[in-house]
Write a protein that holds these residues in place. Sequence first.
Motif, PDB file in Angstrom:
ATOM      1  N   THR A   1       0.564  -1.374  -0.067  1.00  0.00           N
ATOM      2  CA  THR A   1       0.249  -0.228   0.365  1.00  0.00           C
ATOM      3  C   THR A   1       0.987   1.259  -0.265  1.00  0.00           C
ATOM      4  O   THR A   1       0.466   2.561  -0.688  1.00  0.00           O
TER       5      THR A   1
ATOM      6  N   GLY B   1      -7.378  11.680   1.577  1.00  0.00           N
ATOM      7  CA  GLY B   1      -8.773  11.607   1.520  1.00  0.00           C
ATOM      8  C   GLY B   1      -8.530  10.991  -0.427  1.00  0.00           C
ATOM      9  O   GLY B   1      -9.550   9.132  -0.445  1.00  0.00           O
ATOM     10  N   GLU B   2      -8.333  11.148  -1.376  1.00  0.00           N
ATOM     11  CA  GLU B   2      -8.268  10.847  -2.369  1.00  0.00           C
ATOM     12  C   GLU B   2      -6.933   9.914  -2.844  1.00  0.00           C
ATOM     13  O   GLU B   2      -7.317   9.269  -3.295  1.00  0.00           O
TER      14      GLU B   2
ATOM     15  N   ALA C   1      -6.461   7.813  -0.409  1.00  0.00           N
ATOM     16  CA  ALA C   1      -7.200   6.440   0.414  1.00  0.00           C
ATOM     17  C   ALA C   1      -8.371   6.022  -0.318  1.00  0.00           C
ATOM     18  O   ALA C   1      -8.424   4.365  -1.206  1.00  0.00           O
ATOM     19  N   GLU C   2      -8.581   6.448  -1.434  1.00  0.00           N
ATOM     20  CA  GLU C   2     -10.095   6.705  -1.821  1.00  0.00           C
ATOM     21  C   GLU C   2      -9.151   5.862  -3.519  1.00  0.00           C
ATOM     22  O   GLU C   2      -9.928   4.736  -4.020  1.00  0.00           O
ATOM     23  N   ARG C   3      -9.057   6.479  -4.099  1.00  0.00           N
ATOM     24  CA  ARG C   3      -7.763   5.639  -5.154  1.00  0.00           C
ATOM     25  C   ARG C   3      -7.384   4.393  -5.020  1.00  0.00           C
ATOM     26  O   ARG C   3      -6.830   3.088  -5.776  1.00  0.00           O
TER      27      ARG C   3
ATOM     28  N   GLY D   1      -8.564   2.067  -2.478  1.00  0.00           N
ATOM     29  CA  GLY D   1      -8.933   1.480  -1.423  1.00  0.00           C
ATOM     30  C   GLY D   1      -9.119   1.100  -0.223  1.00  0.00           C
ATOM     31  O   GLY D   1      -8.723  -0.101  -0.085  1.00  0.00           O
TER      32      GLY D   1
ATOM     33  N   PRO E   1      -8.586   2.340   4.189  1.00  0.00           N
ATOM     34  CA  PRO E   1      -9.568   3.337   5.308  1.00  0.00           C
ATOM     35  C   PRO E   1      -8.988   4.457   5.111  1.00  0.00           C
ATOM     36  O   PRO E   1      -7.892   3.749   4.993  1.00  0.00           O
ATOM     37  N   GLN E   2      -9.649   5.597   5.929  1.00  0.00           N
ATOM     38  CA  GLN E   2      -8.296   6.673   4.900  1.00  0.00           C
ATOM     39  C   GLN E   2      -7.615   6.527   6.428  1.00  0.00           C
ATOM     40  O   GLN E   2      -6.393   7.522   6.880  1.00  0.00           O
TER      41      GLN E   2
ATOM     42  N   SER F   1      -7.708  20.205   3.738  1.00  0.00           N
ATOM     43  CA  SER F   1      -6.942  19.634   3.464  1.00  0.00           C
ATOM     44  C   SER F   1      -5.749  19.379   3.551  1.00  0.00           C
ATOM     45  O   SER F   1      -5.103  20.297   3.992  1.00  0.00           O
TER      46      SER F   1
END
Length: 110
Positions: free
Chosen positions: A17, A36-37, A39-41, A43, A45-46, A70
């Motif tokens: 990761t 956050g982006e 983490a999202e990209r 997959g 958790p933040q 941010s």
Amino acid sequence: MDTTEAVAALGALAQSTRLEAFRLLVAAEPGGLPAGEIAERLGVPQNTMSAHLAVLSRAGLVQAERQGRSVIYRAGLDGLRDLTLFLLKDCCGSRAELCAPVIEALKPCC
């Protein structure tokens, strides 16, 4: 960079990761990405991503900058350069011609 710093950087990248997050940030240069982006990209958790980014930051491979609410993360390209130079410093018994293919491969990206 000394051996202790190199081990910390390599250790930080020795987890999938964190390695993917670092590669994502290198690709996003020079603008960086919000946590956050990232983490999202990936997959993830933040809160888990925050822990991974902290490890990369302590190793000098990631830099964070608060922008309003941010936190924008950027690849620590100086840290990457220092690590690469540390690894190649005594490349091939100081025979530069043997290291030429490695150095040539780095030219398009850096």
